[in-house]
Design an enzyme around this catalytic site. Structure first.
Site, PDB file in Angstrom:
ATOM      1  N   HIS B 123      39.444  51.962  29.814  1.00 28.04           N
ATOM      2  CA  HIS B 123      40.280  52.881  30.726  1.00 28.04           C
ATOM      3  C   HIS B 123      40.903  51.863  31.953  1.00 28.04           C
ATOM      4  CE1 HIS B 123      40.313  56.004  33.969  1.00 28.04           C
ATOM      5  NE2 HIS B 123      40.841  56.708  32.704  1.00 28.04           N
ATOM      6  N   LYS B 125      43.465  49.391  33.753  1.00 31.44           N
ATOM      7  CA  LYS B 125      45.007  49.486  33.839  1.00 31.44           C
ATOM      8  C   LYS B 125      45.430  48.200  34.523  1.00 31.44           C
ATOM      9  CE  LYS B 125      43.735  53.938  34.558  1.00 31.44           C
ATOM     10  NZ  LYS B 125      43.652  54.339  33.274  1.00 31.44           N
ATOM     11  N   ASP B 130      49.866  34.241  34.345  1.00 29.30           N
ATOM     12  CA  ASP B 130      49.230  32.886  34.661  1.00 29.30           C
ATOM     13  C   ASP B 130      47.917  32.859  35.403  1.00 29.30           C
ATOM     14  OD1 ASP B 130      51.696  32.192  33.610  1.00 29.30           O
ATOM     15  OD2 ASP B 130      52.918  32.462  35.656  1.00 29.30           O
TER      16      ASP B 130
END
Ligand code: ZN
Ligand code: ZN
Lengths: 199, 199
Positions: B123, B125, B130
């Site tokens: 779930h 996001k 870098d």
């Protein structure tokens, strides 16, 4: 200025491996009684959030898509009992779902608002504790000039306040007293709170 | 140390009010050509994320539940062309959904992993650009000791990389070069990446 808290809580496949031990040490309904050595322990991560709510002094502004987690519901109840000002913004559809704590809190007197349209989801999962702008507003209402020392805390991430979110899914939740982040979330909460007022 | 970027992008009901003007100024498929004065403009918020991807020098690690947004897909493609190392972790079910860009990127050679169980949702996001641990790993593989100066960036919030997320829902997305947060997300990505390896 020093930040009291600044860390990311992760919920993952290793968070449950100690769960049976927690249950055997406590009771089924209160399984948290021993010092768990699992560094990914989901229950301890959740406990960190509970503790932040328990330390709230003035305000808790919750903006959440789904809220079914009993531990956090109880912590919010304790805050209510302490006289902390609590406000909620939630998704219309999810607020009315069967296990939702949102309407339960509304019935206990917590003011609740949401967007008027059901077209767009209220997908946030954040909570601001003792946000500066909100504490100042409360001080103004109480005609009190000098609040006790306090520190804003932001709780925000991918995780909804649900059992599946905290124990089951792969999720993150940042807890931080970073002033910039807490301020910006408090500001958006205040903006929405005004925008969602039923006239 | 100075943080190059440290802000929360909010997506709300005011983000679309300038959309028609964007379309009339550009073309339907590339509607972003004028300096928008709407401080909540969803397209500009999205553009800030695109710019961070466009500035990636070494690595982009993406961990996302749903990814259908064309603008970000194109930005990842440009990063691939620049030789940036890209890895993806996604949810099994959502990766195979019709508009998902996840399998498209896998077909372009981006390595893709996910949890073996479908019981728990992936779930997250988030995206780390870098990240220090990853850049050091890449430097090691290339037997190169001194990377060009770079700064880690974390992109993380409630918003999935979908059209509905960026233009339609109420969402947040923190973009920050805070080292502690970027490091912790990079570390969890690396942990999952190893854990999800098919042996
Ligand atoms: Zn444990
Ligand atoms: Zn605009």
């Amino acid at each position: 200025r020093r930040r009291r808290v600044h860390e990311v809580l992760f919920f993952n496949e290793l968070g449950e491996i100690c769960y049976k031990e927690h249950q055997s040490q406590g009771t089924q309904s209160a399984p948290k009684t021993f010092e768990c050595k699992n560094k990914h322990c989901s229950l301890r991560q959740l406990e960190k959030i509970t503790m932040l709510i328990d330390e709230a002094q003035y305000s808790i502004d919750i903006c959440i898509y789904t809220f079914t987690c009993t531990d956090l519901f109880l912590a919010i109840n304790r805050a209510l009992d302490r006289g902390v000002s609590i406000r909620m913004i939630s998704d219309h559809e999810m607020a009315y779902s069967s296990k939702s704590k949102v309407l339960k809190l509304a019935n206990l007197g917590v003011p609740l608002r949401g967007p008027f349209t059901t077209k767009s989801m209220m997908h946030h999962k954040f909570c601001v504790i003792d946000g500066v702008a909100r504490v100042q507003e409360i001080m103004g209402l109480k005609k009190c000039k000098w609040p006790r020392p306090y520190e804003s805390v932001l709780i925000s991430g991918s995780v909804n306040w649900t059992y599946n979110g905290f124990v089951g899914n792969f999720e993150n939740c940042t807890i931080t007293s970073d002033e910039i982040l807490a301020c910006q979330f408090q500001e958006e909460f205040n903006r929405m709170w005004k925008a969602f007022l039923v006239k």
